[in-house]
Design a protein around this motif. Sequence first.
Motif, PDB file in Angstrom:
ATOM      1  N   UNK A 104       0.843  -1.182   0.000  1.00 58.94           N
ATOM      2  CA  UNK A 104       0.000   0.000   0.000  1.00 58.94           C
ATOM      3  C   UNK A 104       0.886   1.242   0.000  1.00 58.94           C
ATOM      4  N   UNK A 105       0.653   2.076  -0.967  1.00 57.59           N
ATOM      5  CA  UNK A 105       1.390   3.331  -1.000  1.00 57.59           C
ATOM      6  C   UNK A 105       0.792   4.231  -2.061  1.00 57.59           C
ATOM      7  N   UNK A 106       1.344   5.406  -2.153  1.00 55.20           N
ATOM      8  CA  UNK A 106       0.889   6.394  -3.120  1.00 55.20           C
ATOM      9  C   UNK A 106       0.998   5.862  -4.546  1.00 55.20           C
ATOM     10  N   UNK A 107       1.873   4.907  -4.788  1.00 53.72           N
ATOM     11  CA  UNK A 107       2.064   4.379  -6.139  1.00 53.72           C
ATOM     12  C   UNK A 107       1.073   3.286  -6.503  1.00 53.72           C
ATOM     13  N   UNK A 108       0.295   2.792  -5.565  1.00 48.71           N
ATOM     14  CA  UNK A 108      -0.680   1.732  -5.823  1.00 48.71           C
ATOM     15  C   UNK A 108      -2.085   2.329  -5.855  1.00 48.71           C
ATOM     16  N   UNK A 109      -2.551   2.647  -7.059  1.00 42.86           N
ATOM     17  CA  UNK A 109      -3.845   3.320  -7.191  1.00 42.86           C
ATOM     18  C   UNK A 109      -5.030   2.368  -7.061  1.00 42.86           C
ATOM     19  N   UNK A 110      -4.762   1.086  -6.981  1.00 42.05           N
ATOM     20  CA  UNK A 110      -5.850   0.107  -6.883  1.00 42.05           C
ATOM     21  C   UNK A 110      -6.299  -0.148  -5.445  1.00 42.05           C
ATOM     22  N   UNK A 111      -5.632   0.490  -4.474  1.00 45.49           N
ATOM     23  CA  UNK A 111      -5.874   0.176  -3.070  1.00 45.49           C
ATOM     24  C   UNK A 111      -6.123   1.451  -2.262  1.00 45.49           C
ATOM     25  N   UNK A 112      -7.107   1.395  -1.372  1.00 49.79           N
ATOM     26  CA  UNK A 112      -7.269   2.435  -0.358  1.00 49.79           C
ATOM     27  C   UNK A 112      -6.321   2.026   0.766  1.00 49.79           C
ATOM     28  N   UNK A 113      -5.308   2.845   1.022  1.00 51.85           N
ATOM     29  CA  UNK A 113      -4.249   2.456   1.954  1.00 51.85           C
ATOM     30  C   UNK A 113      -4.770   2.188   3.360  1.00 51.85           C
ATOM     31  N   UNK A 147      -4.939  10.399  -5.720  1.00 52.34           N
ATOM     32  CA  UNK A 147      -6.064  11.253  -5.321  1.00 52.34           C
ATOM     33  C   UNK A 147      -7.278  10.998  -6.218  1.00 52.34           C
ATOM     34  N   UNK A 148      -7.055  10.903  -7.515  1.00 49.36           N
ATOM     35  CA  UNK A 148      -8.159  10.637  -8.444  1.00 49.36           C
ATOM     36  C   UNK A 148      -8.834   9.304  -8.133  1.00 49.36           C
ATOM     37  N   UNK A 149      -8.045   8.288  -7.764  1.00 46.34           N
ATOM     38  CA  UNK A 149      -8.621   6.988  -7.406  1.00 46.34           C
ATOM     39  C   UNK A 149      -9.482   7.096  -6.147  1.00 46.34           C
ATOM     40  N   UNK A 150      -9.014   7.853  -5.151  1.00 42.34           N
ATOM     41  CA  UNK A 150      -9.788   8.051  -3.924  1.00 42.34           C
ATOM     42  C   UNK A 150     -11.076   8.831  -4.206  1.00 42.34           C
ATOM     43  N   UNK A 151     -10.969   9.850  -5.033  1.00 41.74           N
ATOM     44  CA  UNK A 151     -12.153  10.642  -5.381  1.00 41.74           C
ATOM     45  C   UNK A 151     -13.169   9.762  -6.098  1.00 41.74           C
TER      46      UNK A 151
END
Length: 118
Positions: free
Chosen positions: A1-10, A49-53
């Motif tokens: 989990x990190x900023x580089x993994x857009x498939x996961x909510x950390x 951020x776009x993934x979280x939004x």
Amino acid sequence: MSVTDTEVIDMWGIPKWDHNKIILGITDHLGWADKTEQGEHLLALQEKLNAYIAFIESGDIYTEIPGALGKSPIIRIIGKYELSEQGELLVDRATEVLKEVGIGLEFVLKQDDVTDNE
């Protein structure tokens, strides 16, 4: 989990001191040392951020986190390093835009604790 993994909510959590909010955390371990690193970091942060939004606006937040219903979402970036000037601009602009749609955004500097064993 990190900023580089857009498939996961950390990470996520509902603060004990405010049950009306849900915090979605982004762990950001990347540095800002040079222009190449900054460019890659800004892109990674923007994509995360776009993934979280999208997670919030699609309603997936309510199926994945049933306790989120009726709570105000806040995206918290937990950075290992201070934001660069460009990083601050990104966070400031995103904060303004997200505020208009009812999503909070904040940056928290979380440096590793250093203990002295002497």
